[in-house]
Design an enzyme around this catalytic site. Structure first.
Site: not given
Ligand code: NAD
Length: 500
Positions: A198, A251, A253, A273, A307, A404
């Site tokens: 997804k 995504g 935290t 992650e 991230c 962040e």
């Molecule tokens: P997000 O957590 O909002 O979304 C990530 C994914 O989760 C998306 O596909 C979203 O549709 C899905 N999602 C949202 N709500 C959900 C729920 N209730 N249940 C299941 N899935 C759900 O994050 P974002 O805004 O897309 O990305 C930014 C974040 O990702 C930042 O905090 C960044 O640090 C982190 N990130 C971490 C890494 C790593 O490897 N540690 C790499 C890239 C990004």
């Protein structure tokens, strides 16, 4: 659509955009069961330029069933490791042949500079597929000389097997859409798992194109299924599905905790992650010009939507003015524009929501007494631009220092000694990465073990390698992707004891 912001698109990109985009379930392209769609927005203008299906729980259900069938029956379940290797290499070749198209899709969907997308996102994704292809034939157990205590008159033989964990649900963010898909798909395909992917609702395009390439490579139906859709609907249905064995999430935290709890309810394996607030630590022997250039790359790469972004810059007080001046100079000189423009160095942020979030943080900094040494405002015209920003006059308890931001905003903080900077660098709920800038080996080595982070870079930042495990301490996540370590996330260990 043949041009984007006046730039001619590669013919294959235009062709992809001209075709309808559908969900991939069991090898067939189909609309969402609800027939609903989601708009895809150009971050450089705010205009909607195409739509994708709004997949939801019924689509996830069909995808899980297809992935289950593919995992348990048919060609994939019986495939030899060397044939899994061959298929992954073929997929990597196809990605390479389509590299420009994949880079353009990332640039128009996410907003990132196309040159970076090609050199980083696409190149790393291809390399990673090749790296993981090699692992397909090297997944090993071990034999053990066992000392069974109770049955002394018999001999025993013990060994372990590594078996694919099963059906994997992968949920990925929008900052590196193709690369994050590759980080999940590579180990799943190398180890014999099947997957429901997804992508983030903001950036669904490269995952759909990758799925076409997976089909073209010759993977059996159901091995990869792609469901575009919203997080709280499609994502939540996947994370909490009882029919999968593993959730791989990248995504925030905040969402990672929800996903982790949903998975644990079913005892589904889960790797997370998550976010970061990584320190960049400049020691007093560092060359200020090099440190400023390094700090700029650490925070402004990918518009700061990384991230591991070096968002807290600790500079020894003897070098503070020089490094900040150099960094502000670089920030002010960066060419801002649509990602598809070949000269762009800073593209827009991914969405209006992200732009508002980042500007909200900058404003909170101003309210708490911070000053912008560079940037601090949006772009002039349309699109979700935020200028590369350097905040000074900050202190450790401000929101801009603690939370962040996920945008091109760095806070610069002076420090006096190593003990102090180690303590302040660790004073964060996150622990994803850090960098140290110095050529004083002894002090660098003393600092490395004191930094609570999954990766520590020395005189560089944001350097990833397929062979190096990647993941977070503390609230930055659970598990390590890449390297040999990733196989632990996609396999189960089975112990076998034989009485001879
Ligand atoms: P997000 O957590 O909002 O979304 C990530 C994914 O989760 C998306 O596909 C979203 O549709 C899905 N999602 C949202 N709500 C959900 C729920 N209730 N249940 C299941 N899935 C759900 O994050 P974002 O805004 O897309 O990305 C930014 C974040 O990702 C930042 O905090 C960044 O640090 C982190 N990130 C971490 C890494 C790593 O490897 N540690 C790499 C890239 C990004």
């Amino acid at each position: 659509m043949n041009t984007f912001h006046g730039i001619a698109l590669h013919a294959s990109t235009a062709d992809f955009l001209a075709r309808p985009r559908r969900l991939l379930i069991d090898g067939a392209w189909q609309d969402a069961a609800s027939s609903q769609t989601l708009p895809v927005t150009d971050p450089a203008s705010g205009d909607v330029f195409c739509h994708v299906p709004a997949g939801d729980a019924p689509d996830i259900e069909r995808a899980v069933q297809a992935a289950r069938r593919a995992f348990e029956q048919g060609d994939w379940a019986r495939m030899r490791p060397i044939d899994r290797e061959r298929l992954l290499l073929r997929l990597a070749d196809l990605m390479e042949a389509n590299a420009q198209q994949l880079a353009e899709l990332e640039a128009i969907d996410n907003g990132k500079p196309v040159s970076m997308a090609r050199a980083v996102d696409v190149a790393l994704s291809i390399d990673f597929m090749r790296y993981m292809a090699g692992w397909a034939t090297k997944i090993e157990g071990a034999t053990m000389d066992v000392s069974v205590p109770l049955v002394r008159d018999r001999e025993f033989f013990g060994f372990t097997r590594r078996e694919p964990v099963g059906v994997v649900g992968a949920i990925i963010p929008w900052n590196f859409p193709l690369l994050m898909a590759a980080w999940k798909l590579g180990p799943a395909l190398a180890s014999g798992c099947t997957m429901i992917l997804k992508p983030a609702e903001e950036t669904p395009l490269s995952a759909l194109r990758l799925a076409e390439l997976v089909q073209e490579a010759g993977y059996p139906n159901g091995v990869l299924n792609v469901i575009t859709g919203l997080g709280h609907t499609a994502g939540a249905a996947l994370a909490g599905h009882k029919g999968i064995e593993k959730v791989a999430f990248t995504g925030s935290t905040e969402v990672g905790k929800l996903v982790g709890k949903a998975a644990l309810d079913n005892m589904t394996r889960v790797s997370l992650e998550l976010g970061g607030k990584s320190p960049v630590i400049v020691l007093d022997d560092a060359d200020p010009t090099q440190a400023a250039a390094g700090a700029a790359q650490a925070i402004f790469f990918n518009q700061g939507q990384v991230c591991t972004a070096g968002s807290r810059l600790f500079i020894h007080k003897s070098r503070f003015e020089q490094v900040v001046e150099g960094l502000a100079g670089i920030a002010n000189s960066m060419q801002m524009g649509p990602g598809i423009h070949p000269d762009t160095q800073i593209g827009p942020l991914v969405s209006a929501a992200q732009q508002q979030r980042v500007m909200g943080y900058i404003d909170s900094g101003y309210q708490q007494g911070a000053r912008a040494a560079a940037g601090g405002s949006t772009g002039d015209g349309q699109g979700y631009f935020v200028r590369p920003t350097v905040l000074v006059d900050v202190h450790d308890d401000m929101r801009v220092v603690r939370e962040e931001i996920f945008g091109p905003v760095v806070v610069a903080l002076p420090y006096e000694d190593l003990d102090e900077v180690a303590r302040r660098a660790n004073d964060t709920p996150y622990g994803l990465a850090a960098s140290i800038w110095s050529n004083d080996l002894s002090r660098v080595h003393r600092l490395i073990p004191r930094i609570k982070a999954g990766t520590v870079w020395i005189n560089c930042h944001n350097i990833l390698d397929n062979a190096m495990p990647f993941g977070g301490y503390k609230q930055s996540g659970i598990g390590r992707e890449m390297g040999r370590a990733v196989l632990d996330l996609y396999t189960e260990s089975k112990s076998v004891v034989m009485m001879l």
